[in-house]
Design an enzyme around this catalytic site. Structure first.
Site, PDB file in Angstrom:
ATOM      1  N   HIS A  39       0.859  -1.189   0.000  1.00 27.81           N
ATOM      2  CA  HIS A  39       0.000   0.000   0.000  1.00 27.81           C
ATOM      3  C   HIS A  39       0.887   1.228   0.000  1.00 27.81           C
ATOM      4  CE1 HIS A  39      -3.223   2.745   1.115  1.00 27.81           C
ATOM      5  NE2 HIS A  39      -4.049   1.784   0.752  1.00 27.81           N
ATOM      6  N   ASP A  82      -7.863  -5.378   0.158  1.00 29.49           N
ATOM      7  CA  ASP A  82      -8.389  -6.285  -0.873  1.00 29.49           C
ATOM      8  C   ASP A  82      -8.017  -7.741  -0.646  1.00 29.49           C
ATOM      9  OD1 ASP A  82      -9.718  -4.400  -2.468  1.00 29.49           O
ATOM     10  OD2 ASP A  82      -7.817  -3.687  -3.238  1.00 29.49           O
TER      11      ASP A  82
HETATM   12  N1  CMC Z   1       4.103  -7.430  -4.277  1.00 28.06           N
HETATM   13  C1  CMC Z   1       5.430  -7.387  -4.449  1.00 28.06           C
HETATM   14  N2  CMC Z   1       6.151  -6.273  -4.337  1.00 28.06           N
HETATM   15  C2  CMC Z   1       5.484  -5.154  -4.035  1.00 28.06           C
HETATM   16  C3  CMC Z   1       4.095  -5.122  -3.833  1.00 28.06           C
HETATM   17  C4  CMC Z   1       3.412  -6.330  -3.971  1.00 28.06           C
HETATM   18  N3  CMC Z   1       2.087  -6.369  -3.830  1.00 28.06           N
HETATM   19  N4  CMC Z   1       3.713  -3.877  -3.553  1.00 28.06           N
HETATM   20  C5  CMC Z   1       4.805  -3.131  -3.573  1.00 28.06           C
HETATM   21  N5  CMC Z   1       5.903  -3.900  -3.865  1.00 28.06           N
HETATM   22  C6  CMC Z   1       7.271  -3.454  -4.025  1.00 28.06           C
HETATM   23  C7  CMC Z   1       7.448  -2.918  -5.439  1.00 28.06           C
HETATM   24  O1  CMC Z   1       7.849  -3.902  -6.344  1.00 28.06           O
HETATM   25  C8  CMC Z   1       8.477  -1.846  -5.232  1.00 28.06           C
HETATM   26  O2  CMC Z   1       9.726  -2.469  -5.170  1.00 28.06           O
HETATM   27  P1  CMC Z   1      11.043  -1.743  -5.785  1.00 28.06           P
HETATM   28  O3  CMC Z   1      11.233  -0.518  -4.935  1.00 28.06           O
HETATM   29  O4  CMC Z   1      12.107  -2.756  -5.634  1.00 28.06           O
HETATM   30  O5  CMC Z   1      10.708  -1.429  -7.208  1.00 28.06           O
HETATM   31  C9  CMC Z   1       8.166  -1.296  -3.843  1.00 28.06           C
HETATM   32  O6  CMC Z   1       7.494  -2.354  -3.143  1.00 28.06           O
HETATM   33  C10 CMC Z   1       7.265  -0.083  -3.888  1.00 28.06           C
HETATM   34  O7  CMC Z   1       6.103  -0.443  -4.672  1.00 28.06           O
HETATM   35  P2  CMC Z   1       5.304   0.568  -5.591  1.00 28.06           P
HETATM   36  O8  CMC Z   1       4.492  -0.195  -6.555  1.00 28.06           O
HETATM   37  O9  CMC Z   1       6.268   1.570  -6.145  1.00 28.06           O
HETATM   38  O10 CMC Z   1       4.418   1.242  -4.509  1.00 28.06           O
HETATM   39  P3  CMC Z   1       3.187   2.157  -4.796  1.00 28.06           P
HETATM   40  O11 CMC Z   1       2.984   2.921  -3.547  1.00 28.06           O
HETATM   41  O12 CMC Z   1       3.370   2.902  -6.061  1.00 28.06           O
HETATM   42  O13 CMC Z   1       2.009   1.127  -5.054  1.00 28.06           O
HETATM   43  C11 CMC Z   1       0.305  -0.452  -4.714  1.00 28.06           C
HETATM   44  C12 CMC Z   1       1.103   0.715  -4.109  1.00 28.06           C
HETATM   45  C13 CMC Z   1      -0.894  -0.753  -3.858  1.00 28.06           C
HETATM   46  C14 CMC Z   1      -0.164  -0.050  -6.119  1.00 28.06           C
HETATM   47  C15 CMC Z   1       1.247  -1.669  -4.802  1.00 28.06           C
HETATM   48  O14 CMC Z   1       1.612  -2.080  -3.501  1.00 28.06           O
HETATM   49  C16 CMC Z   1       0.617  -2.816  -5.567  1.00 28.06           C
HETATM   50  O15 CMC Z   1       0.676  -2.839  -6.807  1.00 28.06           O
HETATM   51  N6  CMC Z   1      -0.002  -3.801  -4.848  1.00 28.06           N
HETATM   52  C17 CMC Z   1      -0.686  -4.899  -5.522  1.00 28.06           C
HETATM   53  C18 CMC Z   1      -2.068  -4.437  -6.015  1.00 28.06           C
HETATM   54  C19 CMC Z   1      -3.025  -4.229  -4.876  1.00 28.06           C
HETATM   55  O16 CMC Z   1      -3.162  -5.054  -3.992  1.00 28.06           O
HETATM   56  N7  CMC Z   1      -3.752  -3.103  -4.942  1.00 28.06           N
HETATM   57  C20 CMC Z   1      -4.750  -2.756  -3.924  1.00 28.06           C
HETATM   58  C21 CMC Z   1      -4.311  -1.538  -3.195  1.00 28.06           C
HETATM   59  S1  CMC Z   1      -5.226  -1.207  -1.700  1.00 28.06           S
HETATM   60  C22 CMC Z   1      -6.812  -0.797  -2.163  1.00 28.06           C
HETATM   61  C23 CMC Z   1      -6.956   0.230  -3.213  1.00 28.06           C
HETATM   62  O17 CMC Z   1      -6.216   1.195  -3.325  1.00 28.06           O
HETATM   63  O18 CMC Z   1      -7.918   0.059  -3.967  1.00 28.06           O
END
Ligand code: CMC
Length: 378
Positions: A261, A315
């Site tokens: 998140h 989720d």
């Molecule tokens: N699995 C594996 N690695 C992850 C995950 C994950 N679910 N989430 C974040 N990371 C890693 C990511 O690969 C990155 O690593 P690096 O710095 O080495 O590139 C680091 O953590 C930061 O991730 P980010 O994608 O840059 O973080 P963000 O704040 O832009 O994204 C997020 C947040 C929710 C989009 C992301 O955690 C994600 O894609 N999660 C999976 C999808 C998900 O479950 N979404 C629901 C979100 S909560 C409810 C909502 O908002 O609707």
């Protein structure tokens, strides 16, 4: 004033001032109008919570009764909306159907009187009342059935489950669904709320605001993640496969759905409550093998990625709860939209109170004074 530092995804950039909800991602705190989410989940109903979010106070018994009655009265869909839905392809995603229907409401209630509290209230009531009916109606219609009419003797959550499954839900199931709606109702400035606010800031009608937010919620990185979680659990198939599956994801840098998140760096407080709700449901209505897989996933992800603050988000367990309530996988996001309509409307109202159109800036990375090449020379 120009802020020159570019932050991808606007991370950490305040986009507004708001008193609607608060998140502390380090401590795992979520509050609606200052009230902890745990307390609302335990003591409030979804409609009471929606009222709190939108009008900034808990309603007294009389105000809540009036609000509930107004919502009951507006649950039915106009036959033209139903006719429009009949033309939608059954194979289309229900979020697209919902977005189209939400926008179409604007055709019927086009008068824009954004400074009139009665107009605001009518829009709030209509949207909260009709969004669940639209979701349930599309579900029945794509199966070739006629939509079920809402039932006035059923509460908000029970009526939705009734319209969807064509039978009156068990009271525990209805209660748990109502808590799910409360948990998803609001969450500060996430992507769909931001989308709602940007649309609201143009002073367009509230139906366009909600349609815009629905379109944004649909993506797999936002509301679509609950659906992806179930697909992932099905693909994993057994507790033994969890570790190799996750190791493969980590090796290939594939995102694990339902984890991580932007704000929470601990387990999402809503995931904690949803997990408890899932257990209550399984105790009463039978176990789900995917729950064991989910618990093992949480354990392995904590071991491997916990140090990076990657824990279950809202989720992760919600899909398991919804499945047990008889909600098809591709309706998880529309159900999220039913609930989040409350939060979007609260932000719409807050945006209108001190509106300035959103018009951020950009850092231009293109050419200047580029030559125009005639088509025959390209
Ligand atoms: N699995 C594996 N690695 C992850 C995950 C994950 N679910 N989430 C974040 N990371 C890693 C990511 O690969 C990155 O690593 P690096 O710095 O080495 O590139 C680091 O953590 C930061 O991730 P980010 O994608 O840059 O973080 P963000 O704040 O832009 O994204 C997020 C947040 C929710 C989009 C992301 O955690 C994600 O894609 N999660 C999976 C999808 C998900 O479950 N979404 C629901 C979100 S909560 C409810 C909502 O908002 O609707």
């Amino acid at each position: 004033m120009t802020v020159c530092e570019y932050r991808a995804g606007l991370e950490g950039v305040p986009a507004t001032q708001s008193s609607i909800s608060f998140v502390d991602g380090q401590k795992g705190i979520l509050e609606y109008r200052g009230i902890p989410i745990q307390e609302l989940a335990e003591k409030s109903t979804f409609l009471e919570t929606a009222y709190l979010l939108i009008w900034n106070e808990l309603p007294n018994a009389e105000d809540l009764g009036t609000f509930e009655t107004e919502i009951r009265y507006h649950r039915r869909l106009k036959y033209r909306i139903r006719d429009m839905m009949k033309c939608f392809p059954e194979s289309g995603h229900p979020m697209d159907a919902l977005q189209a229907c939400a926008a179409a409401l604007g055709l019927f209630y086009s008068r824009r009187a954004l400074d009139d509290p009665a107009y605001i209230r009518a829009a709030v009531v209509r949207l909260l009342a009709k969004v669940p009916t639209m979701v349930a109606a599309f579900q029945l219609m794509r199966k070739g059935n006629d939509p079920v009419q809402p039932r006035d003797d059923l509460g908000y959550a029970a009526n939705f489950l009734y319209m969807l499954n064509e039978q009156e839900p068990d009271p525990l199931a209805a209660h748990i669904f109502d808590v799910c709606l409360t948990l998803h109702a609001e969450h500060t400035i996430n992507a769909s709320t931001f989308s709602a606010m940007v649309t609201a800031s143009t002073l367009t009608d509230p139906y366009a605001v909600i349609a815009s937010a629905v379109g944004t919620l649909a993506g797999p990185l936002h509301g679509g993640a609950a659906e992806e979680v179930i697909l992932m659990l099905e693909e994993i198939g057994s507790v033994e496969n969890v570790r190799p599956y996750l190791e493969h994801c980590m090796e290939h840098k594939t995102k694990i759905m339902g984890f991580g998140h932007r704000v929470y760096k601990v387990k999402d407080p809503r995931a904690i409550i949803l997990q408890q709700l899932a257990e209550q449901l399984f105790d009463k209505f039978g176990q789900d093998k995917y729950y064991d897989i989910a618990v093992e996933m949480e354990h392995v992800v904590a071991e491997k990625l916990g140090h990076r603050g990657i824990y279950p988000n809202v989720d992760f367990y919600s899909g398991l709860v919804y499945r047990k309530l008889g909600i098809p996988t591709d309706l998880f996001t529309p159900v999220f939209a039913i609930s989040r309509t409350a939060g979007w409307l609260a932000h719409w109202k807050e945006q209108l109170a001190e509106n300035r159109i959103f018009r951020p800036t950009q850092i231009y990375t293109g050419l200047h004074s580029a030559p125009y090449v005639p088509i025959e020379q390209r």
